[in-house]
Motif scaffolding. Structure first.
Motif, PDB file in Angstrom:
ATOM      1  N   HIS A 125       0.854  -1.187   0.000  1.00 20.69           N
ATOM      2  CA  HIS A 125       0.000   0.000   0.000  1.00 20.69           C
ATOM      3  C   HIS A 125       0.893   1.241   0.000  1.00 20.69           C
ATOM      4  O   HIS A 125       1.979   1.231   0.594  1.00 20.69           O
ATOM      5  N   CYS A 178      -5.711   6.306   5.828  1.00 19.28           N
ATOM      6  CA  CYS A 178      -5.717   5.443   4.634  1.00 19.28           C
ATOM      7  C   CYS A 178      -4.847   4.213   4.848  1.00 19.28           C
ATOM      8  O   CYS A 178      -5.210   3.093   4.454  1.00 19.28           O
ATOM      9  N   TYR A 208      -6.250   0.256   5.216  1.00 18.31           N
ATOM     10  CA  TYR A 208      -5.756  -0.876   4.431  1.00 18.31           C
ATOM     11  C   TYR A 208      -5.373  -2.037   5.352  1.00 18.31           C
ATOM     12  O   TYR A 208      -5.713  -3.200   5.077  1.00 18.31           O
TER      13      TYR A 208
END
Length: 422
Positions: free
Chosen positions: A154, A206, A210
């Motif tokens: 990610h 974020c 994830y």
């Protein structure tokens, strides 16, 4: 291990078919896979006592040349180009790295900047001395960290490159984040503006979103584990205390975390625990220490909500420059966490939206905390895309200016609010 080869195997090797070999065990006769004869009756000579695959290849080559001189060789074939992916066709390449400056330490690891002598790429390398891994639980913990981290992919997670070891150390190569950590940023800047906080918090959320989608709880989110790369993008690191859940309903009972950031549900399942450094201090010198103690007395355990709590502590610290529950004594800090005893500094101006978001996160009951999706939709973070882009650009251009810089005026942004909130 000793290998047994026959001329039939050699012939197939010349035809670029995998080497047919048999391991001779306990003196038993083994049939040749090619000519279907026992090794003693095979039409080709048999080679014994090759102690390694390299020696075996040398023996095969010598035997083939000897067979050709006696007229027993195979037909000559056109020379073929070696497939670069066929690593059995040539000696393996040894990657080499040049060790640079010391970047920091954490737990059992020392972290250095290293540069590849092949590609000139720069990495961060965690070096763990094997003397520190004598206990089985320490070995298992390191193996778990490696297995968990290497599968993560990610933009807001530090990239795992590779790991290897030698007789003395284990080496873990990671993405190099040139702008260090948020802890170093706060030490230099004291605190950051609300525009900068929005930018950083969105990227942290974020990354954590994830992790939770992969059923991973970080369990040690703190300023020191939030790095910034060259473009000032957030990169979450250090998965030494992270837990991989079998399903989203699973609960963990391990007591772990860093004192200033630990969630109350973890403390509520904690028996009497000695302070990390033995003297009860909980100042900046031991902020990087953490606890990791197995305990089965937690009634309900903990899950993803502990990361939400830590995000609330990070938010408060970015806005004010000091963690909400920090004291000089770790037991006092734990008591403040249990009682949710914190105050906003009177000399620091914080918007009502920022205070409301922090207040919504720092609640005793884990089930009452907002989800990450809910936090991303909070009025403090909810703004038009153009406004958020402007905030990001301003953040990138001023994030590392000292708070007493003559360019302080650059950090004074106009108020940016969502039209729907006006």
């Amino acid at each position: 291990m000793k290998f047994l080869f026959c001329i039939c195997s050699i012939k197939n090797l010349r035809e670029n078919i995998f080497l047919k070999s048999k391991i001779l065990k306990n003196g038993l006769t083994i049939d040749c896979n090619i000519c279907s004869l026992s090794t003693s009756a095979c039409k080709g000579s048999v080679l014994h006592n090759s102690d390694s695959s390299e020696q075996a290849r040398k023996s095969i080559k010598a035997s083939f040349l000897y067979s050709r001189r006696r007229g027993a060789g195979v037909k000559k074939k056109k020379k073929k180009t070696i497939n670069k992916k066929d690593r059995t066709s040539y000696a393996p390449h040894v990657k080499r790295y040049e060790c640079g400056k010391h970047l920091g330490r954490g737990g059992f690891a020392q972290v250095y900047e290293v540069q590849s002598l092949d590609s000139n790429r720069v990495y961060a390398c965690k070096i763990i001395n094997k003397q520190m891994l004598r206990k089985p639980q320490h070995q298992a913990k390191l193996l778990s960290e490696i297995q968990l981290h290497r599968k993560l992919n990610h933009p807001n997670i530090v990239r795992f490159e590779r790991c290897f070891d030698d007789k003395e150390n284990v080496y873990i190569l990671l993405e190099r984040c040139s702008n260090k950590s948020l802890m170093q940023l706060i030490q230099m800047r004291k605190r950051v503006t609300e525009h900068e906080t929005r930018y950083l918090l969105r990227e942290i959320l974020c990354g954590v979103q994830y992790l939770h989608s992969q059923n991973v709880i970080h369990r040690d989110l703190k300023l020191g584990n939030v790095l910034l790369d060259e473009g000032l993008h957030v990169k979450l690191c250090d998965f030494g205390l992270a837990a991989q859940l079998d399903n989203s309903d699973e609960r963990k009972t391990t007591i772990c975390g860093t004192p200033n950031y630990i969630a109350p549900e973890i403390l509520n399942g904690r028996m009497t625990h000695r302070t990390m450094n033995g003297n009860g201090n909980n100042n900046g010198n031991n902020i990087g220490n953490n606890i990791d103690t197995n305990a089965n007395d937690t009634k309900h355990g903990h899950s993803f909500e502990v990361d939400i709590w830590s995000i609330g502590v990070i938010l408060f610290t970015l806005l004010t420059g000091k963690p909400p529950f920090e004291t000089k004594n770790v037991e006092t800090t734990y008591e403040k966490i249990r009682k949710l005893n914190y105050e906003w500094p009177p000399d620091v101006s914080v918007s009502a939206e920022a205070k409301d978001m922090t207040r919504s996160i720092l609640v005793i009951k884990a089930e009452d905390r907002p989800s990450i999706h809910g936090l991303l939709a909070h009025p403090f973070l909810a703004m038009p895309l153009w406004a958020f882009a402007n905030s990001c650009l301003a953040c990138v251009s001023t994030l590392f200016l000292p708070s007493n810089s003559s360019l302080e005026l650059i950090m004074t942004f106009p108020a940016i609010t969502s039209p729907s909130l006006q």
